[in-house]
Scaffold this motif. Structure first.
Motif, mmCIF file in Angstrom:
data_model
loop_
_atom_site.group_PDB
_atom_site.id
_atom_site.type_symbol
_atom_site.label_atom_id
_atom_site.label_comp_id
_atom_site.label_asym_id
_atom_site.label_seq_id
_atom_site.Cartn_x
_atom_site.Cartn_y
_atom_site.Cartn_z
ATOM 1 N N LEU A 172 0.826 -1.208 0.000
ATOM 2 C CA LEU A 172 0.000 0.000 0.000
ATOM 3 C C LEU A 172 0.859 1.256 0.000
ATOM 4 O O LEU A 172 0.565 2.232 -0.710
ATOM 5 N N ILE A 173 1.914 1.252 0.794
ATOM 6 C CA ILE A 173 2.818 2.398 0.811
ATOM 7 C C ILE A 173 3.464 2.589 -0.556
ATOM 8 O O ILE A 173 3.590 3.722 -1.054
ATOM 9 N N GLN A 174 3.867 1.506 -1.195
ATOM 10 C CA GLN A 174 4.476 1.591 -2.526
ATOM 11 C C GLN A 174 3.492 2.128 -3.560
ATOM 12 O O GLN A 174 3.834 2.984 -4.384
ATOM 13 N N LEU A 175 2.249 1.653 -3.518
ATOM 14 C CA LEU A 175 1.245 2.104 -4.482
ATOM 15 C C LEU A 175 0.917 3.585 -4.307
ATOM 16 O O LEU A 175 0.833 4.345 -5.289
ATOM 17 N N ILE A 176 0.727 4.022 -3.063
ATOM 18 C CA ILE A 176 0.357 5.415 -2.821
ATOM 19 C C ILE A 176 1.528 6.347 -3.137
ATOM 20 O O ILE A 176 1.335 7.448 -3.684
ATOM 21 N N SER A 177 2.745 5.930 -2.808
ATOM 22 C CA SER A 177 3.905 6.772 -3.150
ATOM 23 C C SER A 177 4.098 6.872 -4.657
ATOM 24 O O SER A 177 4.462 7.940 -5.178
ATOM 25 N N THR A 178 3.823 5.795 -5.386
ATOM 26 C CA THR A 178 3.895 5.851 -6.848
ATOM 27 C C THR A 178 2.831 6.785 -7.418
ATOM 28 O O THR A 178 3.096 7.557 -8.342
ATOM 29 N N MET A 187 -1.669 16.999 -11.243
ATOM 30 C CA MET A 187 -2.637 17.553 -10.292
ATOM 31 C C MET A 187 -1.948 17.708 -8.937
ATOM 32 O O MET A 187 -1.964 16.775 -8.123
ATOM 33 N N PRO A 188 -1.314 18.840 -8.695
ATOM 34 C CA PRO A 188 -0.592 19.021 -7.423
ATOM 35 C C PRO A 188 -1.497 18.926 -6.193
ATOM 36 O O PRO A 188 -1.058 18.438 -5.144
ATOM 37 N N ALA A 189 -2.744 19.384 -6.294
ATOM 38 C CA ALA A 189 -3.640 19.343 -5.139
ATOM 39 C C ALA A 189 -3.949 17.901 -4.741
ATOM 40 O O ALA A 189 -3.915 17.539 -3.555
ATOM 41 N N VAL A 190 -4.237 17.079 -5.733
ATOM 42 C CA VAL A 190 -4.505 15.673 -5.450
ATOM 43 C C VAL A 190 -3.248 14.980 -4.936
ATOM 44 O O VAL A 190 -3.298 14.116 -4.052
ATOM 45 N N SER A 191 -2.096 15.388 -5.469
ATOM 46 C CA SER A 191 -0.830 14.817 -5.003
ATOM 47 C C SER A 191 -0.581 15.157 -3.533
ATOM 48 O O SER A 191 -0.095 14.319 -2.772
ATOM 49 N N PHE A 192 -0.930 16.371 -3.131
ATOM 50 C CA PHE A 192 -0.792 16.756 -1.723
ATOM 51 C C PHE A 192 -1.703 15.907 -0.839
ATOM 52 O O PHE A 192 -1.329 15.523 0.275
ATOM 53 N N LEU A 193 -2.896 15.605 -1.339
ATOM 54 C CA LEU A 193 -3.822 14.754 -0.580
ATOM 55 C C LEU A 193 -3.254 13.343 -0.416
ATOM 56 O O LEU A 193 -3.340 12.745 0.662
ATOM 57 N N THR A 194 -2.669 12.814 -1.470
ATOM 58 C CA THR A 194 -2.083 11.473 -1.382
ATOM 59 C C THR A 194 -0.868 11.449 -0.452
ATOM 60 O O THR A 194 -0.603 10.433 0.197
ATOM 61 N N ILE A 197 -2.280 11.082 2.945
ATOM 62 C CA ILE A 197 -2.680 9.685 3.153
ATOM 63 C C ILE A 197 -1.448 8.811 3.369
ATOM 64 O O ILE A 197 -1.457 7.888 4.201
ATOM 65 N N LEU A 198 -0.377 9.100 2.648
ATOM 66 C CA LEU A 198 0.851 8.319 2.777
ATOM 67 C C LEU A 198 1.459 8.467 4.170
ATOM 68 O O LEU A 198 1.927 7.488 4.760
ATOM 69 N N LEU A 199 1.439 9.672 4.714
ATOM 70 C CA LEU A 199 1.966 9.884 6.060
ATOM 71 C C LEU A 199 1.137 9.138 7.097
ATOM 72 O O LEU A 199 1.679 8.508 8.017
ATOM 73 N N LEU A 200 -0.192 9.208 6.957
ATOM 74 C CA LEU A 200 -1.057 8.484 7.885
ATOM 75 C C LEU A 200 -0.857 6.976 7.768
ATOM 76 O O LEU A 200 -0.849 6.253 8.778
ATOM 77 N N LEU A 201 -0.677 6.502 6.539
ATOM 78 C CA LEU A 201 -0.463 5.074 6.329
ATOM 79 C C LEU A 201 0.881 4.624 6.905
ATOM 80 O O LEU A 201 1.000 3.503 7.419
ATOM 81 N N THR A 202 1.874 5.490 6.840
ATOM 82 C CA THR A 202 3.173 5.158 7.421
ATOM 83 C C THR A 202 3.072 5.016 8.937
ATOM 84 O O THR A 202 3.653 4.095 9.536
ATOM 85 N N ILE A 203 2.326 5.942 9.558
ATOM 86 C CA ILE A 203 2.110 5.827 11.003
ATOM 87 C C ILE A 203 1.366 4.533 11.333
ATOM 88 O O ILE A 203 1.692 3.828 12.304
ATOM 89 N N LEU A 204 0.372 4.204 10.513
ATOM 90 C CA LEU A 204 -0.360 2.960 10.712
ATOM 91 C C LEU A 204 0.552 1.748 10.551
ATOM 92 O O LEU A 204 0.440 0.769 11.294
ATOM 93 N N GLU A 205 1.473 1.814 9.590
ATOM 94 C CA GLU A 205 2.379 0.690 9.350
ATOM 95 C C GLU A 205 3.348 0.506 10.519
ATOM 96 O O GLU A 205 3.717 -0.620 10.841
ATOM 97 N N VAL A 206 3.753 1.598 11.153
ATOM 98 C CA VAL A 206 4.585 1.491 12.355
ATOM 99 C C VAL A 206 3.820 0.772 13.459
ATOM 100 O O VAL A 206 4.355 -0.108 14.158
ATOM 101 N N ALA A 207 2.547 1.138 13.614
ATOM 102 C CA ALA A 207 1.716 0.475 14.616
ATOM 103 C C ALA A 207 1.525 -1.004 14.277
ATOM 104 O O ALA A 207 1.571 -1.865 15.165
ATOM 105 N N VAL A 208 1.318 -1.313 12.998
ATOM 106 C CA VAL A 208 1.148 -2.705 12.584
ATOM 107 C C VAL A 208 2.415 -3.507 12.854
ATOM 108 O O VAL A 208 2.359 -4.661 13.297
#
Length: 228
Positions: A172-178, A187-194, A197-208
């Motif tokens: 998931l981290i690889q897909l979202i970073s790609t 689309m810079p705005a959508v890229s900022f949103l992703t 999401i990537l930062l939140l997913l990284t925090i989740l992955e640390v917890a996992v």
């Protein structure tokens, strides 16, 4: 493109030398410093000892006094898995626990040790787990077969659970970073949103990574409780 997503599960190398080797050797020493002759060396050492004490206490809660002999093995395994899982989140590294072969090499011998411990110390009770009390006579062969299969599949479940959870998070981290890199010039705005999401997913992955190490050792302690 699809094959490149799985390249992260291979150890990066330069001139045939694995780049993970140096980080793998240095990271545990930085994370778990050796104790000194002082009573309390520093705040980090105090926090580390508190964490190990809390982890050992939680792991030994479902065990009786006979199972406390396994405290060093369980705590060391918990520390080992936690270190490796967190190591795989660093750049230019890979997670060894995403390899099913390594997880099975950890799960099968430890599960077999708990099973042999039960067969040695209390063979009647250990074999009695294969047939619940009060089972009707016609159902005895089927229940013995089901309970035996459930017993033999435990190490596979331990290894697959750890592998699947870590592999899914890394993918998931690889897909979202790609997607972030591809959307940035368009689309810079959508890229900022992703990126968010990537930062939140990284925090989740640390917890996992922390939770899966704890769950692996906790289930092993529960298997041990049934055989002591």
């Amino acid at each position: 493109m699809n094959l490149s997503f799985f390249d992260q599960f291979m150890s990066p190398s330069l001139l045939g030398i694995p780049l993970t080797l140096l980080i793998s050797l240095l990271f545990p020493m930085l994370l778990f410093p050796s104790p000194s002759n002082r009573w309390i060396s520093n705040r980090y050492m105090t926090l580390q000892l508190w964490f190990l004490h809390l982890t050992t206490k939680q792991l030994l809660t479902p065990l009786n006094k006979k199972g406390h002999k396994w405290a060093l093995i369980l705590t060391s395994l918990m520390t080992f898995l936690l270190t490796i899982n967190l190591l795989g989140l660093l750049p230019y590294t890979f997670t060894p626990t995403t390899q099913l072969s390594m997880n099975m090499a950890l799960a099968f011998p430890l599960w077999l040790a708990t099973l042999l411990t039960g067969l040695r110390n209390q063979p009647t009770i250990s074999l009695g787990h294969l047939l619940p009390e009060g089972t009707p006579t016609p159902l005895i062969p089927a229940l013995i077969l089901i309970e035996t299969t459930s017993l033999l599949i435990r190490p596979l479940a331990l290894g697959v659970r750890l592998t699947a959870n870590l592999t899914a998070g890394h993918l998931l981290i690889q897909l979202i970073s790609t997607a972030t890199t591809a959307l940035l010039p368009i689309m810079p705005a959508v890229s900022f949103l992703t990126v968010t999401i990537l930062l939140l997913l990284t925090i989740l992955e640390v917890a996992v990574a922390m939770i899966q190490a704890y769950v692996f050792v906790l289930l092993l302690s529960l298997y041990l409780q049934e055989n002591i």
